[in-house]
Structure formats: structure tokens, C-alpha cells
Design a protein around this motif. Structure first.
Motif, mmCIF file in Angstrom:
data_model
loop_
_atom_site.group_PDB
_atom_site.id
_atom_site.type_symbol
_atom_site.label_atom_id
_atom_site.label_comp_id
_atom_site.label_asym_id
_atom_site.label_seq_id
_atom_site.Cartn_x
_atom_site.Cartn_y
_atom_site.Cartn_z
ATOM 1 N N VAL A 55 0.720 -1.186 0.008
ATOM 2 C CA VAL A 55 0.056 0.034 -0.089
ATOM 3 C C VAL A 55 0.845 1.327 -0.139
ATOM 4 O O VAL A 55 0.651 2.341 -0.604
ATOM 5 C CB VAL A 55 -1.140 0.036 1.284
ATOM 6 C CG1 VAL A 55 -1.657 1.288 1.391
ATOM 7 C CG2 VAL A 55 -1.950 -1.132 1.097
ATOM 8 N N CYS A 56 1.885 1.212 0.770
ATOM 9 C CA CYS A 56 2.747 2.509 0.937
ATOM 10 C C CYS A 56 4.093 2.562 0.096
ATOM 11 O O CYS A 56 4.958 3.169 0.441
ATOM 12 C CB CYS A 56 3.049 2.519 2.303
ATOM 13 S SG CYS A 56 1.687 2.650 3.328
ATOM 14 N N ILE A 57 4.032 1.688 -0.850
ATOM 15 C CA ILE A 57 5.396 1.543 -1.771
ATOM 16 C C ILE A 57 5.920 3.145 -2.322
ATOM 17 O O ILE A 57 6.974 3.096 -2.518
ATOM 18 C CB ILE A 57 5.442 0.441 -2.789
ATOM 19 C CG1 ILE A 57 6.682 0.236 -3.383
ATOM 20 C CG2 ILE A 57 4.369 0.908 -3.800
ATOM 21 C CD1 ILE A 57 6.768 -0.873 -4.250
ATOM 22 N N ASP A 58 4.844 3.561 -2.411
ATOM 23 C CA ASP A 58 4.848 5.048 -3.151
ATOM 24 C C ASP A 58 5.158 6.231 -2.242
ATOM 25 O O ASP A 58 5.219 7.286 -2.483
ATOM 26 C CB ASP A 58 4.146 5.335 -4.520
ATOM 27 C CG ASP A 58 2.689 5.442 -4.020
ATOM 28 O OD1 ASP A 58 2.412 4.820 -2.849
ATOM 29 O OD2 ASP A 58 1.857 5.797 -4.508
ATOM 30 N N LYS A 59 5.014 5.978 -0.834
ATOM 31 C CA LYS A 59 4.919 6.821 0.146
ATOM 32 C C LYS A 59 6.251 7.107 0.819
ATOM 33 O O LYS A 59 6.325 8.110 1.581
ATOM 34 C CB LYS A 59 4.134 6.247 1.256
ATOM 35 C CG LYS A 59 2.765 5.968 0.990
ATOM 36 C CD LYS A 59 1.969 7.117 0.078
ATOM 37 C CE LYS A 59 0.501 6.733 -0.201
ATOM 38 N NZ LYS A 59 -0.274 7.863 -1.039
ATOM 39 N N GLY A 60 7.590 6.330 0.375
ATOM 40 C CA GLY A 60 8.929 6.506 0.988
ATOM 41 C C GLY A 60 9.113 5.598 2.205
ATOM 42 O O GLY A 60 8.078 4.978 2.606
ATOM 43 N N MET A 61 10.300 5.527 2.383
ATOM 44 C CA MET A 61 10.785 4.580 3.441
ATOM 45 C C MET A 61 10.251 4.990 4.943
ATOM 46 O O MET A 61 10.251 4.042 5.719
ATOM 47 C CB MET A 61 12.299 4.259 3.239
ATOM 48 C CG MET A 61 12.766 3.542 2.083
ATOM 49 S SD MET A 61 12.137 1.939 1.956
ATOM 50 C CE MET A 61 13.238 1.158 3.485
ATOM 51 N N ILE A 62 10.211 6.150 4.947
ATOM 52 C CA ILE A 62 10.217 6.615 6.192
ATOM 53 C C ILE A 62 8.692 6.213 6.885
ATOM 54 O O ILE A 62 8.572 5.547 8.049
ATOM 55 C CB ILE A 62 10.144 8.220 6.561
ATOM 56 C CG1 ILE A 62 11.860 8.470 6.320
ATOM 57 C CG2 ILE A 62 9.708 8.522 7.983
ATOM 58 C CD1 ILE A 62 11.954 10.039 6.283
ATOM 59 N N ILE A 63 7.621 6.287 5.966
ATOM 60 C CA ILE A 63 6.418 5.732 6.241
ATOM 61 C C ILE A 63 6.276 4.498 6.376
ATOM 62 O O ILE A 63 5.629 3.834 7.196
ATOM 63 C CB ILE A 63 5.293 6.338 5.006
ATOM 64 C CG1 ILE A 63 5.350 7.820 4.915
ATOM 65 C CG2 ILE A 63 4.007 5.754 5.400
ATOM 66 C CD1 ILE A 63 4.757 8.620 6.320
ATOM 67 N N GLN A 64 6.907 3.626 5.677
ATOM 68 C CA GLN A 64 6.965 2.309 5.656
ATOM 69 C C GLN A 64 7.541 1.704 6.969
ATOM 70 O O GLN A 64 7.017 0.770 7.622
ATOM 71 C CB GLN A 64 7.838 1.565 4.461
ATOM 72 C CG GLN A 64 7.054 1.981 3.252
ATOM 73 C CD GLN A 64 7.823 1.123 2.108
ATOM 74 O OE1 GLN A 64 8.413 0.060 2.336
ATOM 75 N NE2 GLN A 64 7.804 1.828 0.780
ATOM 76 N N ASP A 65 8.669 2.360 7.361
ATOM 77 C CA ASP A 65 9.398 2.055 8.615
ATOM 78 C C ASP A 65 8.610 2.075 9.790
ATOM 79 O O ASP A 65 8.358 1.421 10.863
ATOM 80 C CB ASP A 65 10.739 2.953 8.695
ATOM 81 C CG ASP A 65 11.706 2.310 7.354
ATOM 82 O OD1 ASP A 65 11.496 1.216 7.038
ATOM 83 O OD2 ASP A 65 12.769 3.242 7.467
ATOM 84 N N ILE A 66 7.979 3.221 9.885
ATOM 85 C CA ILE A 66 7.272 3.820 10.898
ATOM 86 C C ILE A 66 5.891 2.850 11.265
ATOM 87 O O ILE A 66 5.573 2.427 12.300
ATOM 88 C CB ILE A 66 6.438 5.071 10.935
ATOM 89 C CG1 ILE A 66 7.493 6.217 10.994
ATOM 90 C CG2 ILE A 66 5.300 5.454 12.008
ATOM 91 C CD1 ILE A 66 7.162 7.660 10.691
ATOM 92 N N LEU A 67 5.147 2.472 9.970
ATOM 93 C CA LEU A 67 4.121 1.498 10.223
ATOM 94 C C LEU A 67 4.630 0.231 10.523
ATOM 95 O O LEU A 67 4.008 -0.658 11.366
ATOM 96 C CB LEU A 67 3.498 1.123 8.755
ATOM 97 C CG LEU A 67 2.730 2.662 8.436
ATOM 98 C CD1 LEU A 67 2.083 2.493 6.881
ATOM 99 C CD2 LEU A 67 1.542 2.673 9.458
ATOM 100 N N TYR A 68 5.848 -0.274 10.132
ATOM 101 C CA TYR A 68 6.486 -1.778 10.395
ATOM 102 C C TYR A 68 6.377 -1.561 11.881
ATOM 103 O O TYR A 68 6.102 -2.572 12.661
ATOM 104 C CB TYR A 68 7.749 -1.910 9.641
ATOM 105 C CG TYR A 68 8.380 -3.094 10.023
ATOM 106 C CD1 TYR A 68 7.866 -4.414 9.478
ATOM 107 C CD2 TYR A 68 9.392 -3.253 10.741
ATOM 108 C CE1 TYR A 68 8.423 -5.472 9.978
ATOM 109 C CE2 TYR A 68 10.131 -4.196 11.347
ATOM 110 C CZ TYR A 68 9.614 -5.493 10.647
ATOM 111 O OH TYR A 68 10.348 -6.819 11.088
#
Length: 285
Positions: A55-68
Motif C-alpha cells: 500500500v505504501c510503496i510509493d509513500k517513501g521508506m520513512i512511512i513504511q518504517d514507522i508502520l512496520y
């Protein structure tokens, strides 16, 4: 921009990483859950994290890391709340926050290094300088909390006909003895709980000033307060008010000890949440 996603590989990789992380951390913390109990939670975490990644592949790594990291901590909190009591949870939080931060830091570093290969070495050195103190502090905290958990026992204190259940810390350094009785120490919060509000004003004054009015306390009821002498590092002679209790019982081992003196400390014990008693070396669990 076009992305080529290999969802099956992303899920398998996430599942393997989460399983290994939970297993290693579980062993370090000494809980030793069976692998069949670890796998379902690793599976759920991996499914959620893979979904977040898509879902967040185009949102940037920071968003992905926070969600993870958020997903990881919440799921593991749910997992261990079922297995352990409140005294152990701070250790779990410290351990998994550390692991999650390490994962997030690694992902950020990888992303940054790929884009800025020329400064890769500087980035890793900077991360090393920041992470080492954090890991050292968390290790000290985890070891401290593990020691508290290992020596913490659920106990029942019997005062006359009433029984009060709480947690006590078994301290081999407490060899305090008064008139032939082993002395355990409680904080004023637990003292107010077992002595009721009749003694609250006296105990509040004692907590704030260190002065305990024995005459007034002994007039309230037939409970007799006596001074208990003790020594500290800073003082050779101090006094705590004490009362005699009928029985101390360890809830797990069922061991009973009769005729014990309970001294009341004016200072908080700082032994962890819900731990209100400092046990005596002679009262083995």
C-alpha cells in the motif's frame, strides 16, 4: 513510476526475519515459548507488514518504517500480554523497541546508502555512534528489569483475620532482624492499604517528613507499632515503624512463614510496578 512487486518473496522474507527476531529475543529474555506459539504471531506480523509495504510503496521508506515498527510492537505486546504479567512487560517493551529501532535504522541506512553511495561509510559511522549508546543503555535496563522479575514473587500478607495479596522482592541483602523476628519492608502505599484510612494522616506525615507519631498511632486501635532500627550507607542508625503480622505466604510455592515483623519505609522501594514488599533473606520462596 512503475514498480515490479514480488509479493511472495517479500512475504517469505518478512516471515523468516520476524520468526528469527522473535525467537532470538524470546530466548534472550528467558521466556522460551514453543516455536509453534511463535509462528502464528510471526505470520500475522508478516502479513500486515507485507500489506503495508504494498500500500505504501510509493509513500517513501520513512512511512513504511514507522508502520512496520508500530505494527511490530503492537502485535508483540498482544502476544506477550497473554503469556506474562505486568512486571515483565517493561522488559518486553524495551527489548522489542530496541529490535524495532534497529530494523528501522537498518532499512533507512540501506535506502540512504543506495541513493548516496559516496557517503555510505560516513552514514554507517554516524549510525554506529548513535546506536551503540542506545543499545548499551537498553541492555543495562533489560538486565536490571530481568533481575527484578526473577526475584519477584506473588505473596499474601495476613494481618489478623484479613489477607492481602501483593508482590514482594526477595532480597538476599535484607538480613534485618528485630527481637528475633525476620523483618520485611513495605512502602507507605501498601501500609495505607492494609491499615485503612485511620492511619493515612500519620503515614502521609511520615512519608513527607520522616517523623512517625507512635503515641497517636497506638491509640487508634489495638495494632501496636514499635520502632525497628536499621542502618543505611549514609547513616549508622535509623528507625522505621513496624507491626507484627500473622503470616506470609508465597502463592506459587505455598510456603508459609509465621510471626514476621513488617517495617514501613518512608521512601518508595522502586522495585517495579505493583512490588510493595522487600522480603527478607531468611524467608526463602
Amino acid at each position: 513510476m512503475t514498480y515490479n512487486l514480488y509479493v511472495d518473496l517479500a512475504f517469505i522474507w518478512s516471515f523468516l526475519v520476524n520468526t528469527v527476531l522473535i525467537y532470538i529475543s524470546d530466548r534472550i529474555l528467558g521466556f522460551k515459548l514453543e516455536i509453534k506459539k511463535i509462528l502464528p504471531y510471526a505470520l500475522i506480523i508478516s502479513l500486515l507488514c507485507t500489506f503495508e509495504y504494498i500500500v505504501c510503496i510509493d509513500k517513501g521508506m520513512i512511512i513504511q518504517d514507522i508502520l512496520y515498527v508500530s505494527t511490530y510492537i503492537i502485535l508483540l505486546k498482544i502476544m506477550y500480554r497473554i503469556k506474562i504479567n505486568k512486571n515483565v512487560l517493561p522488559i518486553v517493551y524495551a527489548m522489542y523497541i530496541r529490535v524495532s529501532l534497529a530494523i528501522a535504522a537498518a532499512l533507512c541506512l540501506m535506502n540512504y546508502s543506495i541513493k548516496h553511495g559516496a557517503v555510505q561509510f560516513i552514514v554507517f559511522i554516524a549510525a554506529f555512534v548513535l546506536l551503540v549508546p542506545a543499545f548499551y543503555i537498553s541492555n543495562k535496563y533489560i538486565k536490571y528489569r530481568q533481575e527484578i522479575v526473577r526475584c519477584t514473587h506473588q505473596i499474601a500478607i495476613s494481618l489478623e483475620q484479613d489477607e492481602y495479596i501483593t508482590y514482594g522482592y526477595y532480597d538476599t541483602g535484607n538480613v534485618l532482624n528485630a527481637s528475633g523476628l525476620s523483618v520485611i519492608v513495605c512502602d507507605t502505599e501498601f501500609a495505607v492499604h492494609i491499615l485503612k484510612n485511620d492511619y493515612k494522616e500519620i503515614l502521609d506525615t511520615y512519608e513527607k517528613t520522616g517523623y512517625f507519631d507512635y503515641i497517636k498511632a497506638n491509640r487508634i486501635s489495638h495494632i501496636s507499632f514499635v520502632p525497628v532500627p536499621y542502618r543505611t550507607i549514609n547513616s549508622n542508625f535509623c528507625m522505621m515503624p513496624g507491626i507484627d503480622i500473622r503470616r506470609l505466604r508465597y502463592m506459587k510455592s505455598k510456603k508459609n512463614y509465621n510471626n514476621i515483623r513488617l517495617a514501613i519505609s518512608a521512601y518508595p522501594l522502586k522495585l517495579g510496578e505493583n512490588v510493595h514488599i522487600l522480603l527478607n533473606d531468611s524467608l526463602k520462596p
